[in-house]
Motif scaffolding. Structure first.
Motif, PDB file in Angstrom:
ATOM      1  N   GLU A 182       0.831  -1.198   0.000  1.00 58.01           N
ATOM      2  CA  GLU A 182       0.000   0.000   0.000  1.00 58.01           C
ATOM      3  C   GLU A 182       0.863   1.245   0.000  1.00 58.01           C
ATOM      4  N   VAL A 183       1.929   1.203   0.755  1.00 55.87           N
ATOM      5  CA  VAL A 183       2.830   2.337   0.901  1.00 55.87           C
ATOM      6  C   VAL A 183       4.205   1.883   0.433  1.00 55.87           C
ATOM      7  N   PRO A 184       4.873   2.675  -0.403  1.00 57.07           N
ATOM      8  CA  PRO A 184       6.197   2.245  -0.869  1.00 57.07           C
ATOM      9  C   PRO A 184       7.217   2.191   0.267  1.00 57.07           C
ATOM     10  N   VAL A 185       8.170   1.303   0.129  1.00 59.63           N
ATOM     11  CA  VAL A 185       9.207   1.129   1.139  1.00 59.63           C
ATOM     12  C   VAL A 185      10.045   2.398   1.264  1.00 59.63           C
ATOM     13  N   VAL A 186      10.235   3.109   0.175  1.00 59.64           N
ATOM     14  CA  VAL A 186      11.030   4.339   0.202  1.00 59.64           C
ATOM     15  C   VAL A 186      10.369   5.377   1.109  1.00 59.64           C
ATOM     16  N   LEU A 187       9.050   5.490   1.053  1.00 60.76           N
ATOM     17  CA  LEU A 187       8.345   6.425   1.925  1.00 60.76           C
ATOM     18  C   LEU A 187       8.456   5.994   3.379  1.00 60.76           C
ATOM     19  N   THR A 188       8.390   4.696   3.633  1.00 65.40           N
ATOM     20  CA  THR A 188       8.536   4.199   5.001  1.00 65.40           C
ATOM     21  C   THR A 188       9.907   4.529   5.554  1.00 65.40           C
ATOM     22  N   LEU A 189      10.948   4.291   4.782  1.00 61.37           N
ATOM     23  CA  LEU A 189      12.303   4.608   5.237  1.00 61.37           C
ATOM     24  C   LEU A 189      12.487   6.106   5.416  1.00 61.37           C
ATOM     25  N   PHE A 190      11.927   6.896   4.514  1.00 65.60           N
ATOM     26  CA  PHE A 190      12.030   8.351   4.626  1.00 65.60           C
ATOM     27  C   PHE A 190      11.340   8.849   5.894  1.00 65.60           C
ATOM     28  N   CYS A 191      10.262   8.191   6.279  1.00 67.98           N
ATOM     29  CA  CYS A 191       9.558   8.573   7.507  1.00 67.98           C
ATOM     30  C   CYS A 191      10.323   8.171   8.759  1.00 67.98           C
ATOM     31  N   LEU A 192      11.082   7.077   8.695  1.00 65.21           N
ATOM     32  CA  LEU A 192      11.745   6.559   9.887  1.00 65.21           C
ATOM     33  C   LEU A 192      13.169   7.058  10.076  1.00 65.21           C
ATOM     34  N   ILE A 193      13.747   7.712   9.084  1.00 60.73           N
ATOM     35  CA  ILE A 193      15.112   8.223   9.217  1.00 60.73           C
ATOM     36  C   ILE A 193      15.247   9.230  10.363  1.00 60.73           C
ATOM     37  N   PRO A 194      14.273  10.122  10.609  1.00 62.14           N
ATOM     38  CA  PRO A 194      14.443  11.045  11.745  1.00 62.14           C
ATOM     39  C   PRO A 194      14.544  10.362  13.112  1.00 62.14           C
ATOM     40  N   LEU A 195      14.159   9.099  13.205  1.00 59.99           N
ATOM     41  CA  LEU A 195      14.304   8.388  14.470  1.00 59.99           C
ATOM     42  C   LEU A 195      15.759   8.097  14.816  1.00 59.99           C
ATOM     43  N   ALA A 196      16.672   8.283  13.881  1.00 59.74           N
ATOM     44  CA  ALA A 196      18.085   7.998  14.132  1.00 59.74           C
ATOM     45  C   ALA A 196      18.671   8.926  15.181  1.00 59.74           C
ATOM     46  N   ILE A 197      18.091  10.087  15.364  1.00 58.64           N
ATOM     47  CA  ILE A 197      18.608  11.044  16.335  1.00 58.64           C
ATOM     48  C   ILE A 197      18.093  10.761  17.747  1.00 58.64           C
ATOM     49  N   THR A 198      17.172   9.848  17.889  1.00 56.16           N
ATOM     50  CA  THR A 198      16.535   9.574  19.177  1.00 56.16           C
ATOM     51  C   THR A 198      17.509   9.105  20.264  1.00 56.16           C
ATOM     52  N   PRO A 199      18.436   8.179  20.002  1.00 58.41           N
ATOM     53  CA  PRO A 199      19.366   7.789  21.079  1.00 58.41           C
ATOM     54  C   PRO A 199      20.208   8.957  21.584  1.00 58.41           C
ATOM     55  N   GLY A 200      20.616   9.835  20.704  1.00 62.70           N
ATOM     56  CA  GLY A 200      21.369  11.018  21.135  1.00 62.70           C
ATOM     57  C   GLY A 200      20.532  11.939  21.997  1.00 62.70           C
ATOM     58  N   LEU A 201      19.275  12.123  21.634  1.00 64.13           N
ATOM     59  CA  LEU A 201      18.382  12.942  22.458  1.00 64.13           C
ATOM     60  C   LEU A 201      18.147  12.321  23.827  1.00 64.13           C
ATOM     61  N   LEU A 202      18.016  11.003  23.848  1.00 64.67           N
ATOM     62  CA  LEU A 202      17.830  10.319  25.121  1.00 64.67           C
ATOM     63  C   LEU A 202      19.048  10.504  26.007  1.00 64.67           C
ATOM     64  N   PHE A 203      20.222  10.375  25.435  1.00 70.13           N
ATOM     65  CA  PHE A 203      21.441  10.544  26.215  1.00 70.13           C
ATOM     66  C   PHE A 203      21.584  11.981  26.714  1.00 70.13           C
ATOM     67  N   MET A 204      21.279  12.951  25.852  1.00 68.30           N
ATOM     68  CA  MET A 204      21.409  14.355  26.255  1.00 68.30           C
ATOM     69  C   MET A 204      20.367  14.739  27.304  1.00 68.30           C
ATOM     70  N   SER A 205      19.194  14.133  27.253  1.00 65.73           N
ATOM     71  CA  SER A 205      18.141  14.515  28.190  1.00 65.73           C
ATOM     72  C   SER A 205      18.424  14.047  29.613  1.00 65.73           C
ATOM     73  N   ILE A 206      19.322  13.093  29.782  1.00 69.45           N
ATOM     74  CA  ILE A 206      19.683  12.646  31.128  1.00 69.45           C
ATOM     75  C   ILE A 206      20.349  13.784  31.899  1.00 69.45           C
ATOM     76  N   PHE A 207      21.044  14.659  31.181  1.00 69.55           N
ATOM     77  CA  PHE A 207      21.784  15.732  31.828  1.00 69.55           C
ATOM     78  C   PHE A 207      20.891  16.895  32.264  1.00 69.55           C
ATOM     79  N   PHE A 208      19.602  16.820  32.013  1.00 68.08           N
ATOM     80  CA  PHE A 208      18.689  17.842  32.517  1.00 68.08           C
ATOM     81  C   PHE A 208      18.633  17.822  34.052  1.00 68.08           C
ATOM     82  N   PHE A 209      18.991  16.676  34.628  1.00 64.97           N
ATOM     83  CA  PHE A 209      18.890  16.515  36.076  1.00 64.97           C
ATOM     84  C   PHE A 209      20.216  16.779  36.794  1.00 64.97           C
ATOM     85  N   ASP A 210      21.206  17.358  36.114  1.00 67.36           N
ATOM     86  CA  ASP A 210      22.492  17.647  36.746  1.00 67.36           C
ATOM     87  C   ASP A 210      22.381  18.710  37.835  1.00 67.36           C
TER      88      ASP A 210
END
Length: 115
Positions: free
Chosen positions: A25-53
């Motif tokens: 129903e949906v091309p694989v290219v569109l699915t990958l294009f939608c999921l690429i921004p999730l690559a930054i999530t581990p970095g955001l998770l790591f940086m957000s730990i330092f909010f409690f310093d």
């Protein structure tokens, strides 16, 4: 913990690509294009730990922590919105929601490396 989150993200991406590939129903290219921004999530998770310093950080640190870590849910909501637009026949507009998050990620990376 961070490696486990990254592995779970990779598994999620592979499952969504396989599911969308079977449905055709949906091309694989569109699915990958939608999921690429999730690559930054581990970095955001790591940086957000330092909010409690700061020991005097009150509810603002918790609010910022939950706001930053809710970013992947926004990406997934935009992905399903994009899929819905594609199924309705609006193929051009289906690329807009993930493109917004690509722009947000690029602005964040530019800000991160410039400062």
């Amino acid at each position: 913990m961070l490696i486990v989150m990254l592995l779970m993200l990779v598994v999620l991406v592979l499952l969504l690509v396989l599911i969308s590939g079977r449905n055709q129903e949906v091309p694989v290219v569109l699915t990958l294009f939608c999921l690429i921004p999730l690559a930054i999530t581990p970095g955001l998770l790591f940086m957000s730990i330092f909010f409690f310093d700061d020991p005097n950080a009150g509810w603002g640190a918790y609010a910022a922590f939950f706001a930053v870590n809710s970013y992947p849910f926004l990406i997934l909501a935009a992905m399903f919105w994009s899929f819905r637009l594609y199924r309705q026949g609006r193929h051009g507009w289906a690329w807009v929601p993930p493109a917004v998050f690509h722009g947000v990620n690029l602005c964040f990376l530019v800000w991160l490396f410039v400062n």
